[in-house]
Scaffold this motif. Structure first.
Motif, PDB file in Angstrom:
ATOM      1  N   LYS A 206       0.854  -1.188   0.000  1.00 17.76           N
ATOM      2  CA  LYS A 206       0.000   0.000   0.000  1.00 17.76           C
ATOM      3  C   LYS A 206       0.893   1.243   0.000  1.00 17.76           C
ATOM      4  N   PHE A 207       0.374   2.324  -0.562  1.00 16.81           N
ATOM      5  CA  PHE A 207       1.071   3.600  -0.507  1.00 16.81           C
ATOM      6  C   PHE A 207       0.606   4.371   0.728  1.00 16.81           C
ATOM      7  N   GLY A 208       1.500   5.182   1.277  1.00 19.02           N
ATOM      8  CA  GLY A 208       1.140   5.952   2.453  1.00 19.02           C
ATOM      9  C   GLY A 208       0.068   6.991   2.169  1.00 19.02           C
ATOM     10  N   ASN A 209       0.103   7.558   0.944  1.00 18.41           N
ATOM     11  CA  ASN A 209      -0.880   8.567   0.560  1.00 18.41           C
ATOM     12  C   ASN A 209      -0.953   8.654  -0.958  1.00 18.41           C
ATOM     13  N   SER A 210      -1.975   9.342  -1.448  1.00 23.14           N
ATOM     14  CA  SER A 210      -2.176   9.455  -2.898  1.00 23.14           C
ATOM     15  C   SER A 210      -1.105  10.309  -3.559  1.00 23.14           C
ATOM     16  N   GLY A 211      -0.496  11.212  -2.775  1.00 21.31           N
ATOM     17  CA  GLY A 211       0.551  12.066  -3.341  1.00 21.31           C
ATOM     18  C   GLY A 211       1.726  11.273  -3.878  1.00 21.31           C
ATOM     19  N   THR A 212       2.017  10.128  -3.253  1.00 20.63           N
ATOM     20  CA  THR A 212       3.118   9.276  -3.734  1.00 20.63           C
ATOM     21  C   THR A 212       2.831   8.764  -5.143  1.00 20.63           C
ATOM     22  N   ILE A 213       1.574   8.409  -5.406  1.00 21.66           N
ATOM     23  CA  ILE A 213       1.194   7.922  -6.734  1.00 21.66           C
ATOM     24  C   ILE A 213       1.365   9.031  -7.775  1.00 21.66           C
ATOM     25  N   ILE A 214       0.906  10.238  -7.433  1.00 20.97           N
ATOM     26  CA  ILE A 214       1.044  11.369  -8.372  1.00 20.97           C
ATOM     27  C   ILE A 214       2.514  11.627  -8.667  1.00 20.97           C
ATOM     28  N   ASN A 215       3.351  11.529  -7.642  1.00 23.66           N
ATOM     29  CA  ASN A 215       4.788  11.720  -7.829  1.00 23.66           C
ATOM     30  C   ASN A 215       5.353  10.682  -8.792  1.00 23.66           C
ATOM     31  N   ILE A 216       4.934   9.420  -8.650  1.00 18.07           N
ATOM     32  CA  ILE A 216       5.373   8.355  -9.552  1.00 18.07           C
ATOM     33  C   ILE A 216       4.871   8.628 -10.982  1.00 18.07           C
ATOM     34  N   GLN A 217       3.615   9.031 -11.095  1.00 23.00           N
ATOM     35  CA  GLN A 217       3.044   9.327 -12.412  1.00 23.00           C
ATOM     36  C   GLN A 217       3.843  10.414 -13.124  1.00 23.00           C
ATOM     37  N   LYS A 218       4.196  11.464 -12.411  1.00 24.36           N
ATOM     38  CA  LYS A 218       4.905  12.589 -13.028  1.00 24.36           C
ATOM     39  C   LYS A 218       6.345  12.224 -13.396  1.00 24.36           C
ATOM     40  N   LYS A 219       7.036  11.488 -12.506  1.00 20.56           N
ATOM     41  CA  LYS A 219       8.431  11.119 -12.774  1.00 20.56           C
ATOM     42  C   LYS A 219       8.560  10.204 -13.983  1.00 20.56           C
ATOM     43  N   THR A 220       7.661   9.250 -14.076  1.00 22.01           N
ATOM     44  CA  THR A 220       7.790   8.244 -15.136  1.00 22.01           C
ATOM     45  C   THR A 220       7.240   8.714 -16.477  1.00 22.01           C
ATOM     46  N   THR A 221       6.555   9.866 -16.500  1.00 18.27           N
ATOM     47  CA  THR A 221       6.021  10.389 -17.780  1.00 18.27           C
ATOM     48  C   THR A 221       6.764  11.631 -18.233  1.00 18.27           C
ATOM     49  N   GLN A 222       7.954  11.873 -17.674  1.00 13.63           N
ATOM     50  CA  GLN A 222       8.653  13.111 -18.009  1.00 13.63           C
ATOM     51  C   GLN A 222       9.154  13.146 -19.453  1.00 13.63           C
ATOM     52  N   LYS A 223       9.173  11.997 -20.138  1.00 17.27           N
ATOM     53  CA  LYS A 223       9.572  11.997 -21.551  1.00 17.27           C
ATOM     54  C   LYS A 223       8.438  12.408 -22.488  1.00 17.27           C
ATOM     55  N   SER A 224       7.216  12.460 -21.968  1.00 17.48           N
ATOM     56  CA  SER A 224       6.064  12.788 -22.800  1.00 17.48           C
ATOM     57  C   SER A 224       6.155  14.220 -23.310  1.00 17.48           C
ATOM     58  N   ALA A 225       5.657  14.457 -24.538  1.00 16.75           N
ATOM     59  CA  ALA A 225       5.646  15.805 -25.103  1.00 16.75           C
ATOM     60  C   ALA A 225       4.725  16.723 -24.312  1.00 16.75           C
ATOM     61  N   LEU A 226       3.729  16.153 -23.630  1.00 18.92           N
ATOM     62  CA  LEU A 226       2.786  16.920 -22.819  1.00 18.92           C
ATOM     63  C   LEU A 226       3.017  16.621 -21.347  1.00 18.92           C
ATOM     64  N   ASN A 227       2.832  17.624 -20.510  1.00 18.38           N
ATOM     65  CA  ASN A 227       2.950  17.416 -19.070  1.00 18.38           C
ATOM     66  C   ASN A 227       1.683  16.766 -18.531  1.00 18.38           C
ATOM     67  N   TYR A 228       1.855  15.875 -17.588  1.00 18.39           N
ATOM     68  CA  TYR A 228       0.709  15.256 -16.923  1.00 18.39           C
ATOM     69  C   TYR A 228       0.178  16.234 -15.884  1.00 18.39           C
ATOM     70  N   ASP A 229      -0.991  16.810 -16.150  1.00 19.54           N
ATOM     71  CA  ASP A 229      -1.574  17.800 -15.248  1.00 19.54           C
ATOM     72  C   ASP A 229      -3.072  17.910 -15.512  1.00 19.54           C
ATOM     73  N   MET A 230      -3.704  18.954 -14.972  1.00 18.25           N
ATOM     74  CA  MET A 230      -5.140  19.138 -15.129  1.00 18.25           C
ATOM     75  C   MET A 230      -5.538  19.268 -16.601  1.00 18.25           C
ATOM     76  N   GLN A 231      -4.669  19.874 -17.402  1.00 14.32           N
ATOM     77  CA  GLN A 231      -4.969  20.047 -18.825  1.00 14.32           C
ATOM     78  C   GLN A 231      -4.770  18.755 -19.612  1.00 14.32           C
ATOM     79  N   ASN A 232      -3.897  17.906 -19.120  1.00 17.74           N
ATOM     80  CA  ASN A 232      -3.628  16.612 -19.769  1.00 17.74           C
ATOM     81  C   ASN A 232      -3.714  15.511 -18.717  1.00 17.74           C
ATOM     82  N   PRO A 233      -4.937  15.145 -18.324  1.00 19.38           N
ATOM     83  CA  PRO A 233      -5.111  14.211 -17.204  1.00 19.38           C
ATOM     84  C   PRO A 233      -4.935  12.745 -17.568  1.00 19.38           C
ATOM     85  N   MET A 234      -4.613  12.465 -18.819  1.00 26.83           N
ATOM     86  CA  MET A 234      -4.432  11.073 -19.252  1.00 26.83           C
ATOM     87  C   MET A 234      -3.320  11.037 -20.288  1.00 26.83           C
TER      88      MET A 234
END
Length: 561
Positions: A206-234
């Protein structure tokens, strides 16, 4: 990672916290001046990004630095902390998460899973208490914990966990390097993996909190042409090691705590056709010889399969390995998953990675202008990929190949046809079907048996109009002997009935089954059977590059069928 809440772990984390941004501390540890320390810190910043994108060597560099930090600490206090965070003497005294990390550090997941299955019939999840029993059993049988009598081994293990907490992927860090198909996250309380097509819930992680998941999502998608954020939620992107990353969150999921993460593992190693035959029992010797002939003859083929992780890409890699090094190979790969240039550095390979700046037609045009003899699409998902492959095969005489998902071989041509109909080049179903059937020579279909073993379920020749003309109009019927002539005519009638039945069903082709895996073959001890011989059209086509002598050997293989 619940165990990091203990005071002992917090003390260790405090020692390494911010160590890769503190130049004074770096200078003290490595005995260098401030200027060189700052330069090294900048290098470590890029190493952190490389590690987050899947580089195991980059991760180990950070782990080694952590080891140096701990070795420079007060040894008596360090020894006390180490003994508190992990019990290296009695494995059952550790939490399930620690036991899991110890097992992953020393065994393949397949070995762990085989032992776990001895304790329960419920294989949909992994329970923490049973996992601890697995750890005890494997420790007794292999004595793998003995290695941790060495202080360096203890530090290395602990520092890997410290990296996972500080810069890595938390409790799923080690899984990305293991023999599984996928890692998945639904929320902070639900982590699963896919192994041999089965989704297995790791209940003790289990993760301690949801913020850890968001951190993993952002780190592993840093090669994407688009940033993972509210404007690009998928987003769907890839790491440097070709693992495919799919993330979703923000307003495209039901709730704030629903954060989706999927990492498709592409730890593809070079596996030859001989390895597939001898080690994995996916094919037999006759199939290997036939497939080598197809590759030498520049045959076009599709590797299909209905299950995820059934080995389509690995099989395609083994086929590519059979191309002569003197041929030019063109690869269109959406995320460079195959990594052909790395795995076959001696081959003349050009790989283009699809992106928004160049469309598929432009990529194919470039490959063809660089004198490619064969063209490969890693996985067919788009209409343009099919139409360009057809253009290459029919108009420019290039051998083509690809993988695709298909429930059975019967659906391969219709699926390709339907994709072609979505392009502006095709408006008539029959024309699309005729072109694709004239383009593809073989369909190689894979399946997974109940035992988990992957086999070639069948190999089919796509028998098109051109094949029909070659087989019947150009065939010399003026042979001597009534018995031979009657036998030949019966063969004609048999194939003719099958072919015209296909035409009456509205198809411009039929599938000739060359090899078929026999049901219950494992129990009966039998393997594959040869159903039919390939057409003269196919053999003559292959002989242009494979040569008459090689073609004659293949004819003898099918003689009497």
């Amino acid at each position: 990672m619940g165990y990091i809440d203990s005071q002992a772990w917090k003390n260790l984390i405090e020692i390494v916290a911010d160590s890769l941004s503190d130049s004074i501390r770096f200078a003290e540890i490595y005995k260098v001046d401030r200027m060189n320390a700052e330069k090294a810190i900048r290098t470590f910043t890029s190493i952190k990004d490389m590690a987050a994108l899947g580089s195991k060597s980059a991760r180990q560099s950070i782990v080694d630095y952590y080891i140096r930090l701990l070795e420079a600490y007060k040894q008596e206090e360090l020894e006390e902390m180490i003994n508190k965070v992990v019990d290296f003497k009695t494995i059952r005294n550790n939490e399930p998460e620690i036991v899991f990390e110890l097992l992953l550090a020393n065994f393949s997941f397949e070995e762990i899973w085989d032992n776990y299955r001895e304790f329960t019939e419920d294989l949909s999840s992994v329970e923490g208490d049973l996992l601890v029993k697995v750890g005890e059993k494997m420790s007794r049988e292999t004595n793998f914990m003995k290695k941790y009598e060495a202080k360096r081994e203890k530090l290395n293990f602990i520092c890997i966990l410290l990296y996972a907490v500080s810069y890595g992927q938390s409790c799923i860090e080690a899984l990305q390097y293991k023999d599984i198909n996928e890692i998945g996250i639904l929320n902070k309380n639900y982590i699963y993996i896919i192994h041999k097509g089965a989704k297995i819930h790791l209940k003790f992680l289990k993760f301690g909190n949801s913020g850890t998941i968001i951190n993993i999502q952002k780190k592993t998608t840093q090669k994407s042409a688009l940033n993972y954020d509210m404007q690009n939620p998928m987003l769907v992107t890839a790491k440097n090691n070709s693992n495919r990353i799919s993330v979703a969150g923000y307003d495209v999921t039901p709730g704030d705590d629903d954060l989706y993460y999927n990492e498709r593992i592409f730890n593809l190693s070079i596996v030859s056709l001989e390895d597939i035959r001898d080690k994995y029992k996916t094919v037999d010797n006759r199939i290997v010889e036939f497939l080598k002939f197809n590759q030498r003859g520049r045959g076009s083929f599709i590797v299909s399969g209905s299950d995820m992780g059934v080995g389509k890409s690995t099989f395609l890699l083994s086929m590519i390995g059979e191309y002569p090094n003197s041929w030019g190979i063109g690869i269109l790969d959406q995320q460079n998953e195959l990594q052909i240039g790395v795995k076959y550095p001696e081959k003349n390979v050009i790989t283009l990675v699809e992106n928004s700046k160049r469309n598929l037609a432009q990529c194919f045009a470039y490959l063809l202008k660089t004198s490619r003899d064969v063209l490969v699409v890693s996985e067919i998902t788009l209409p343009e990929e099919v139409s360009e492959l057809v253009n290459s095969a029919l108009r420019l005489n290039a051998g083509v190949s690809a993988t695709m998902h298909s429930f059975s071989p019967k659906e391969v041509i219709p699926n390709l046809r339907n994709l072609m109909m979505k392009t502006p080049m095709y408006h008539d179903k029959n024309t699309a079907e005729e072109d694709i059937s004239n383009c593809i020579d073989l369909i190689i279909h894979l399946k997974r048996l109940k035992s988990g073993r992957i086999v070639v379920d069948s190999i089919h020749e796509v028998f098109s109009d051109a094949s029909w003309r070659d087989e019947y109009v150009k065939k010399d019927l003026s042979i001597k002997g009534k018995q031979q002539k009657d036998s030949l005519m019966m063969e004609f009638m048999d194939i003719g009935i099958k072919y015209f039945s296909s035409l009456m069903a509205g198809k411009q082709y039929m599938l000739k089954t060359l090899f078929k895996y026999k049901e219950n073959a494992e129990e009966e001890g039998s393997e594959w059977e040869i159903s039919e011989a390939p057409s003269e059209h196919y053999l003559n086509k292959m002989s242009r590059y494979a040569g008459e002598d090689y073609t004659e050997e293949i004819r003898k293989m099918f003689k009497g069928v």
